[in-house]
Every structure is written in C-alpha cells, then in structure tokens.
Design a protein around this motif. Structure first.
Motif, PDB file in Angstrom:
ATOM      1  N   ILE A   1      34.876  28.922  37.449  1.00 47.11           N
ATOM      2  CA  ILE A   1      35.851  28.138  38.496  1.00 47.11           C
ATOM      3  C   ILE A   1      36.462  29.214  39.682  1.00 47.11           C
ATOM      4  O   ILE A   1      36.412  28.649  40.738  1.00 47.11           O
ATOM      5  N   MET A   2      36.910  30.187  38.968  1.00 48.05           N
ATOM      6  CA  MET A   2      37.503  30.978  39.973  1.00 48.05           C
ATOM      7  C   MET A   2      36.380  31.916  40.827  1.00 48.05           C
ATOM      8  O   MET A   2      36.716  32.353  41.804  1.00 48.05           O
ATOM      9  N   ALA A   3      35.276  32.322  39.966  1.00 48.88           N
ATOM     10  CA  ALA A   3      34.643  33.332  40.512  1.00 48.88           C
ATOM     11  C   ALA A   3      33.823  32.470  41.866  1.00 48.88           C
ATOM     12  O   ALA A   3      33.549  33.341  42.894  1.00 48.88           O
TER      13      ALA A   3
ATOM     14  N   VAL B   1      35.568  33.073  45.099  1.00 48.10           N
ATOM     15  CA  VAL B   1      35.690  34.572  45.258  1.00 48.10           C
ATOM     16  C   VAL B   1      34.281  34.861  46.031  1.00 48.10           C
ATOM     17  O   VAL B   1      34.192  35.908  46.915  1.00 48.10           O
ATOM     18  N   ALA B   2      33.156  34.545  45.286  1.00 49.98           N
ATOM     19  CA  ALA B   2      31.921  35.093  45.885  1.00 49.98           C
ATOM     20  C   ALA B   2      31.552  34.452  46.993  1.00 49.98           C
ATOM     21  O   ALA B   2      31.255  35.296  48.176  1.00 49.98           O
ATOM     22  N   PHE B   3      31.970  33.298  47.599  1.00 50.51           N
ATOM     23  CA  PHE B   3      31.863  32.994  48.918  1.00 50.51           C
ATOM     24  C   PHE B   3      32.723  33.500  49.944  1.00 50.51           C
ATOM     25  O   PHE B   3      32.469  33.821  50.922  1.00 50.51           O
ATOM     26  N   LEU B   4      34.004  33.995  49.471  1.00 50.86           N
ATOM     27  CA  LEU B   4      34.725  34.859  50.278  1.00 50.86           C
ATOM     28  C   LEU B   4      34.039  36.196  50.483  1.00 50.86           C
ATOM     29  O   LEU B   4      34.367  36.972  51.207  1.00 50.86           O
TER      30      LEU B   4
ATOM     31  N   ARG C   1      38.038  38.665  32.902  1.00 49.50           N
ATOM     32  CA  ARG C   1      37.149  39.747  32.665  1.00 49.50           C
ATOM     33  C   ARG C   1      35.916  39.455  33.307  1.00 49.50           C
ATOM     34  O   ARG C   1      35.064  40.006  33.911  1.00 49.50           O
ATOM     35  N   SER C   2      35.577  38.001  33.217  1.00 51.49           N
ATOM     36  CA  SER C   2      34.375  37.577  33.791  1.00 51.49           C
ATOM     37  C   SER C   2      34.315  37.158  35.110  1.00 51.49           C
ATOM     38  O   SER C   2      33.142  37.275  35.822  1.00 51.49           O
TER      39      SER C   2
ATOM     40  N   ALA D   1      31.268  36.718  40.009  1.00 49.41           N
ATOM     41  CA  ALA D   1      31.596  36.683  41.279  1.00 49.41           C
ATOM     42  C   ALA D   1      30.413  37.671  42.127  1.00 49.41           C
ATOM     43  O   ALA D   1      29.858  37.421  43.248  1.00 49.41           O
ATOM     44  N   LYS D   2      30.522  38.848  41.495  1.00 50.93           N
ATOM     45  CA  LYS D   2      29.416  39.970  42.145  1.00 50.93           C
ATOM     46  C   LYS D   2      27.884  39.436  42.160  1.00 50.93           C
ATOM     47  O   LYS D   2      27.370  39.583  43.097  1.00 50.93           O
ATOM     48  N   LEU D   3      27.541  38.904  41.125  1.00 52.21           N
ATOM     49  CA  LEU D   3      26.045  38.393  41.008  1.00 52.21           C
ATOM     50  C   LEU D   3      25.975  37.389  41.979  1.00 52.21           C
ATOM     51  O   LEU D   3      24.841  37.146  42.738  1.00 52.21           O
ATOM     52  N   LEU D   4      26.934  36.631  41.946  1.00 49.43           N
ATOM     53  CA  LEU D   4      26.754  35.263  42.870  1.00 49.43           C
ATOM     54  C   LEU D   4      26.922  35.787  44.346  1.00 49.43           C
ATOM     55  O   LEU D   4      25.978  35.248  45.038  1.00 49.43           O
ATOM     56  N   TYR D   5      27.715  36.455  44.779  1.00 43.45           N
ATOM     57  CA  TYR D   5      27.742  36.837  46.057  1.00 43.45           C
ATOM     58  C   TYR D   5      26.511  37.502  46.676  1.00 43.45           C
ATOM     59  O   TYR D   5      26.018  37.459  47.577  1.00 43.45           O
TER      60      TYR D   5
END
Lengths: 261, 271
Positions: B95-97, B100-103, B156-157, B162-166
């Motif tokens: 939910i948080m990632a 962050v990924a889109f940003l 931690r996740s 977020a990295k893989l998603l962005y």
C-alpha cells in the motif's frame, strides 16, 4: 476544418523536425502524408493533438486554436481527434471491449471508467463498431490474442467511438501484410466517407496511398514540398520528395490496379 | 579499432590490445586481493577451536534428537503469528510502495527535481536497514510483540517493492500510454488504462516474491522480541532445550518451503 499555420517543431536535441508547415484541410477530406523516414510525418500529426508540443505556429480545428489550449481544453479537443497507430497501440492486457471503450474516456468520469461502468449508449456504440469491422465475436478476447489486422481494426474502433471529426493516422499499414494493408486502408477511407471525417494518413507505401486518397502531401526534411492529387505524383515529384530512384514501377503498378477496379 | 591490417589481412579481435591488457590487469588485481583477504581471515581464525568441531556438532546433534514432538502443539500460535506478520506486513508495505513507485518512476513522477529524489530516498533508506534492526528499534518504541514485527516488515519491504515496481513502470510501452492520452483521458484515467494494466504482472510477481522473503525474515524477528516463532526459538536456545530448538527449526523449514511453493505457483500462473 483543420488549419495549420507556420507549424514548427524543434526537438531539444536541436533537430528541426517541422519547419513552417502551413496546410489547410477541409471537412471530409482524406489526405495522405508521404515522405522519407525522418521527414517529420509522425511529428506533424502528433503536433496536431499535442502528444508533441509544437515549438511555434498554430493548429486550429473548427476555429479552436489547439496550440493555445490549457490541459482541460486540450482534453476536450482531443476527444474530437481520433488517432490510429502503426503498432496498433492497444493496451495488450485489456480486452477488445475495454480497448474500444477506452475511446470514450474523454467523456466519462474517473470512477465510472475505473469500474468500467460505461453508459449503455457507449456500449451499444462499441458493439456497433465491432460489428462494422467484423470483430463482434472477439469483444471479450484479450487484445494480445488478436492478429495484426484484427488489432488495427480494434484501433480503428477505438478512434471512431470518440465520435471525432478528424482522424490522425500514423502508418496504419506498416506492420501489416499487403492484403491486410489494403483492407485496412479501404476500411479507414470507407469509414471516413460514411461519417464525413477528415483524415491525415501518414504512409510509406506511395502506391497504396494513390489508390485510396483524394489528396497527397509530400513532406521532406520537415517542409511541405508537394501538395496535389494522387495522379499528380510523377517520377519527378517522387524524386524531389525521396531522392533519386527508379519510380516508374511504383506508379505503373497503381495505373494497373486503377484499371482493375 | 578492433580491426587492423596485418600482412594485407584484416584481423579482427573483440577488443583492442590495450583494452585487453587492462582487463587482464584488473583480473590480476582482483585475484591478489582475494588471496590477501583469504590469508587475513586465516591469520585471525582461532584454529585450535576447530580441533573438535566434529565432536561439538555430534554432541549438539545428539542432544537435539529426537525433536520434542509433544512441543509442537505450543508452536501453532507462534507460527501463525509469523505468517500473519509476513502476510500483513507485505500487504501494508505494498500500500505504501505503490505511490512511492509512481513518484519515483521517471515517466510518472510529478517532478524529477523535487519529488523523485525524496521517493528515491525513501526507497534507499528503508532498504538499507535490515528488518532485524527495524524490529530492534520498534520493540523499544511500541514495545515487544507482533505489532513491532509487523511494522518492521512493512517498512523494510517498502523500498524493495517500490524499487522493483518503479523499474517496471519505467519499462512500459509508451505508445499504449500515448494512445490513451490521445482519446482525451485525464491523468488518472491514463494511469488506470494505460499504465496499470501494463504493470499488473510485475506487481503480482513482486508481491508474492516479497511475501516469500518476508516469511523467512519474520521467523527471526522474535529473537529481538518482535513476536512470532523466533520468540519461541529464543527462549528454547536460552535454556539450551535442544530438542525444542530442532523442532522449531523443522517447523520454520516447513513454513518456508510452503511459502516458496505458493509463490512459485502464483508467479507461474501470472507469467
């Protein structure tokens, strides 16, 4: 209907893709835009719906200056311009129906589109269009399950369901075999005349363009170097647009086919 | 130039001679560092401790077998806690990632100069601290228990997901997005129709992959008091109850194997 006035595009790299293009297209006219790769054909049609931001000049549709519009106005203006792409540009993981209905996104609100609750009139229109292009039974297939010709038909439906007054068509046949290419070109031209749409069709295949359009515009290094009827394309004109080559075969072929039809 | 003339023949080699020499030199230096490090480790090892390694291992193995099977009934609660920490932790981190990924993705961030660096900072900082360290911090903040573990795993996740998603967002086909824009769709509609369908497979893959990792990570969180089966492991180790320890390790093994099996199945179904 569409007026381009001194349209110029210089990319950040300094490449001048379009220089001072002035062009006027009346309602219902289908124009083929020919020219070598890199002549600025794609840039020109993308400047019209501002997927590319023109550097200077203006594009006016039915009196509305597209180049001066803000975000909201631009979205409204884009609804009236259907676009068809070379590689079809369908959203591969959505169904055919979702792809067609995505042409209505400019008309429905966010939450309706999020939950795919399109008005019944849109759904009816989508079925009508799919039936018109012969893909009615494919409505619930995923777009990536279709062949190239079928995908391009879905792309055409998506553009037409917008209820546009202008079609911007970018190399509709470049990824298709010769037979399918002709079918797709014929379909586009037929639909334009059925609905009285103007269209700009970027196309590499000069012979194919000559078969189907009323007017040809030649672009070379971002400038209009030819503007005339399909029969005015002489070897001299083609040499001017593309450079030296033996053009007789290209044009002769067209004459033969004209006699056939 | 890799190609050069020699006796009238065009000789081709994959690299220029100079580039080739530099490569060999780099390998040589790497080898030297490796040998040096090996020697350092050897010099600092108390080799006499190793004399009776076999005996110690045999001794512990002897004490640890057979596992205390009757103890298994008491492990149901802790292993359930562990799975709950992993699953809910993955859920909250996703939910948080996602925002962050889109940003963070170059093609969707509202501002490359201001917003993107902040998003990248969130990714790096949450990723760089181990979940055990997060758990230590959180145990002292919210007190020992499952909640601390849950928050530790969630934080931690974030960076990982977020990295893989962005990266997946940056690799989407832009023409499909253009096509949706060209219909007059709004920014949000372009996201829902043009971007989201393209990243769904990546998203699902990342979610189960991280869930699988989190099952493993949450088994040790109890060592610092953050709930789950690690807590039982800790208390058994403290009293040298080797039969219980071996049983706990077996239970963890089974949980991890099941987690990997499920995530492999899910990923297989998506791709």
């Amino acid at each position: 209907m569409l007026e381009l006035q001194g349209l110029t595009k210089i990319y950040n790299t300094g490449d001048k893709a379009l220089s001072d293009v002035t062009l006027s297209i009346p309602s219902g006219q289908v124009v083929a835009l020919i020219g070598p790769s890199g002549a600025g054909k794609s840039t020109l049609i993308r400047c019209i719906n501002r997927l590319v931001q023109p550097t200077s000049g203006s594009a006016t549709i039915d009196g509305v200056n597209i180049t001066a519009l803000g975000a909201g106005g631009l979205r409204k203006a884009r609804r009236k311009m259907g676009m068809i792409f070379q590689e079809y540009a369908l959203v591969e993981r959505l169904t055919v129906m979702e792809n067609v209905l995505s042409g209505r996104l400019g008309y429905v609100g966010f939450f309706r589109s999020l939950f795919r609750k399109f008005p019944q009139s849109d759904v009816d229109a989508a079925y009508r269009l799919l039936d018109r292009v012969g893909l009615l039974e494919m409505a619930d297939k995923r777009a990536d399950a279709l062949s190239g010709g079928q995908r391009q038909r879905v792309g055409i439906c998506r553009a037409l369901i917008q209820d546009p007054s202008l079609l911007l068509v970018d190399e509709p046949t470049a990824s298709l075999d010769p037979k399918t290419s002709r079918q797709i070109m014929r379909l586009i031209v037929e639909l334009c005349s059925e609905r009285g749409l103007a269209a700009i069709i970027n196309i590499h295949d000069v012979a194919l363009a000559q078969m189907y359009v009323q007017r040809v515009v030649g672009l070379k290094l971002g400038e209009v170097v030819f503007d005339g009827g399909p029969n005015d394309l002489t070897p001299a004109v083609l040499t001017d647009i593309y450079g030296e080559e033996d053009w007789e075969a290209t044009i002769e072929k067209v004459d033969d086919e004209d006699e056939d039809t | 130039m890799p190609t050069h003339e020699k006796n009238g023949l065009k000789v081709w080699q994959v690299r220029e001679t100079k580039a080739q020499l530099i490569r060999w030199g780099a390998w040589l230096i790497g080898l030297a560092i490796f040998i040096f490090a090996w020697k350092e480790i050897s010099d600092n090892t108390l080799w006499f401790m190793m004399d009776n390694v076999g005996e110690v291992v045999a001794d512990i193995a002897g004490r640890a077998t057979p596992p205390a099977w009757s103890f298994i009934l008491e492990l149901g609660g802790p292993i359930w806690d562990t799975l709950a920490i992993a699953t809910l932790g993955t859920f909250f981190s996703l939910i948080m990632a996602v925002p962050v990924a889109f940003l963070a993705a170059r093609n969707t961030t509202p501002s490359r100069v201001f917003v993107r660096p902040i998003a990248l900072l969130i990714i790096v900082s949450t990723r760089s601290v181990n979940s055990l360290i997060w758990a230590l911090l959180l145990v002292s903040i919210v007190g020992p228990g499952v909640l601390a573990g849950l928050i530790a795993i969630s934080i931690r996740s974030i960076g990982f997901c977020a990295k893989l998603l962005y990266e997946a967002i940056e690799e989407i086909n832009v023409v499909q997005v253009e096509a949706i824009k060209a219909t007059g769709a709004s920014r949000m509609q372009v996201m829902v129709y043009g971007i989201v369908p393209q990243i769904m497979p990546a998203f699902a893959g990342i979610a189960v992959f991280r869930w699988d990792i989190n099952i493993r990570e949450s088994t040790v969180l109890g060592l610092v008091g953050a709930g789950g089966i690690g807590l039982a492991l800790q208390s058994s180790l403290n009293v040298l109850a080797w039969p219980k320890v071996s049983l706990i390790l077996l239970v963890i093994l089974v949980a991890v194997v099941i987690g990997e099996w499920v995530s492999a199945k899910v990923r297989g179904a998506i791709i």
